[in-house]
Design a protein around this motif. Structure first.
Motif: not given
Length: 580
Positions: A501-514
């Motif tokens: 989030r700090l480098i892209s200003e986009k929220d990524k969920s744990e589901k996206w990471l998995g």
């Protein structure tokens, strides 16, 4: 995030001596943003199915990690993907080091190399351009010599990935050498560079990373760095250090004498512990987890000091596996592998096979005065030299243990230790390993506790846990996080979401990471499936199904062939529907 870095990749054609910037579509950035996920996506996109790994049409891809060049520990890494000359399947992984850092200071998310140069050449990448340079004078140079000369020519900030003499000779287990002290990526990527007449790729950093909130990133990462600096007491971290060899030996799980035994000499292990080693870390990482031995100047290698990385797998392959009790012989063999640019694990497996052939009086028809035998390592440096320089020996042994044993047409195939053509790692399949992965039999890394574990899990749970482990490995390699850094974080997903989030200003969920790890693994599985990977290809040598592993304390039974076949089908069927 600096949008220039995640929107474009560079494609270099060595045959035409051309280069082109190509845009990465937003949906690809979303699903395969970096590391081996992006590298594998581009590999499948550009290289035709069925391409010979050593043909000009073959492709090698380098893709930087999401946090590369930033102060996130263990995250300045570059993902590499190609088709292995040893297996005909996917090969790759990530590397941390100066080359990864330099590539992060360019405008490209990835670099793709295809074609074949007319003569031995190198690439120089600087200020958004690619320069093609002939380099006949570099022929026969070791990786360290090549990097030294290139650094003198292009400056101390330049970073180099190159091949040694074995890569030039297209030995199928030659490595890419970027100067990192990590265990090399396996599968013969150095032979691919050699087949392209490509000695090296030099990158000069020219585009510093400019985040919108660098202060916030640094403030958030400082507590994490402090945690990492206290990891010396974390026993799970031992898996990547020399102490794992002693633990495996005490657990009767360290293959010795070409997998005939599972325990090794305390004398050799004690000698290893007594070495005066230097600690090294990758750029931007507080964990000095890499151990290096610097011997005295060796006249055999032109008077150069060859720093020897002391990683567990190569030490095992050139020590216990060959029943060597003299550590100096192990170090001499490691030094020779470094000099010629040979994968020490594949070389050790091949040497152990030769020693067992000699022991069983299997005639191989190799002329010369080499006497391969267990317990004596004096012949190993000469063997590495002959494989590299002697065309006849290279044509036979330079193909790897699987293909070499197949060509003998003898009983030697039964103890040629490989998995799908790639030389085995350092855990006996009868003792404890993930049994089916394309990654090969390996230590079961504990993600939730701090101890090494051995033995097979319940069959169903084993397959499900294996796939989960593959997906987690792929997540770390796609983000570009060192597996040991990932291992010691209890809240890895939360940390990754915060910093993304700090480098892209986009929220990524744990589901996206998995999902990223799973998407990456499905790319690799799809690549392998298209290249002919099937359940019947998941083969181990016959010895593991016919001979028990006998130790002084216990007998570990041989694997059951029928159950093995049944498990391979279940493993494939579990994820095959997703490939459709």
């Amino acid at each position: 995030m600096d949008q220039r870095r995640d929107k474009y990749y560079l494609i270099i054609d060595l045959t035409r001596e051309t280069f082109e910037n190509k845009e990465i579509k937003p949906e690809i950035i979303e699903n395969y943003p970096s590391g081996i996920a992006l590298a594998t996506y581009l590999l499948r996109l550009i290289m035709p199915v069925g391409t010979d790994p050593l043909a000009p049409e073959s492709v090698v891809v380098f893709a930087q990690g999401i946090f590369a060049g930033r102060p996130y520990p263990g995250a300045t890494r570059v993902g590499i993907a190609a088709k292995s000359p040893l297996t005909g399947l996917w090969a790759g992984g990530t590397r941390g080091g100066k080359f990864a850092w330099a590539l992060s200071q360019t405008e490209w998310a990835a670099v793709v190399i295809r074609g074949k140069a007319r003569e031995l050449s190198y690439l120089f990448l600087d200020e958004g351009r690619v320069f093609f340079r002939r380099t006949k004078k570099m022929e026969g140079c070791s990786g360290s010599e090549c990097r030294k000369k290139m650094t003198e020519k292009w400056g101390p900030d330049s970073a180099i990935v190159c091949i040694g003499p074995s890569g030039e000779s297209q030995v199928k287990f030659a490595i890419l050498d970027d100067g990192s002290f990590e265990t090399p990526i396996r599968g013969g990527l150095g032979a691919i560079f050699g087949s392209k007449n490509l000695k090296a790729m030099v990158v000069r950093p020219y585009l510093p990373i400019k985040d919108e909130k660098p202060g916030e990133f640094l403030e958030a990462v400082l507590p994490l760095i402090k945690v990492f600096q206290k990891t010396e007491s974390n026993t799970s971290f031992d898996i990547g250090t020399l102490s794992v060899l002693k633990k495996l030996s005490h657990e009767n799980a360290l293959p010795a004498r070409n997998f005939q035994a599972a325990h090794f000499s305390e004398e050799w292990l004690h000698s290893l512990e007594s070495l005066d080693v230097q600690k090294r870390s990758c750029p931007g990482c507080p964990l000095a987890c890499l151990e290096v031995f610097v011997p005295e100047i060796d006249a055999r290698f032109s008077g150069n000091v060859v720093k020897i990385p002391l990683n567990p797998e190569p030490l095992w392959a050139l020590g216990p596996l060959l029943n060597l009790t003299d550590l100096d012989e192990t170090l001499a063999a490691l030094r020779a592998c470094s000099q010629y640019g040979i994968d020490p694990v594949s070389f050790g497996i091949l040497a152990a096979w030769l020693a067992e052939c000699h022991e069983r009086k299997v005639q191989l028809g190799i002329a010369g005065d080499l006497v391969p035998e267990f317990g004596n390592g004096s012949w190993l440096p000469e063997l590495s030299e002959k494989i590299t320089k002697d065309r006849g020996i290279r044509g036979f042994l330079g193909r790897g243990v699987f293909e070499t044993a197949q060509r003998t047409g003898s009983v030697s195939r039964e103890f040629a230790m490989h998995f799908c053509g790639l030389e085995l790692s350092f855990v006996d399949p009868r003792r404890g390993f993930w049994p089916l992965s394309f990654l090969g039999p390996t230590i079961r890394i504990p993600w939730n506790d701090n101890s090494l574990t051995f033995g097979l899990l319940d069959e169903t749970d084993s397959i499900l846990n294996l796939i989960q482990a593959e997906n987690r490995w792929a997540l770390l390699e796609s983000i570009g996080i060192c597996k040991w850094v990932g291992l010691v974080q209890d809240n890895l997903y939360e940390n990754l979401m915060v910093f993304y989030r700090l480098i892209s200003e986009k929220d990524k969920s744990e589901k996206w990471l998995g999902g990223l790890g799973e998407r990456c693994m499905n790319l690799i599985r799809a690549f392998n499936w298209q290249e002919g990977w099937r359940p019947e290809n998941l083969k181990l040598p016959k010895i593991f199904f016919e001979e028990d592993l006998v130790t002084p304390q216990q007998v570990y039974p041989a694997l059951k062939a029928g159950k093995w076949r049944e498990s391979t089908v279940k493993y494939f069927s579990h994820w095959a529907s997703t490939l459709e």
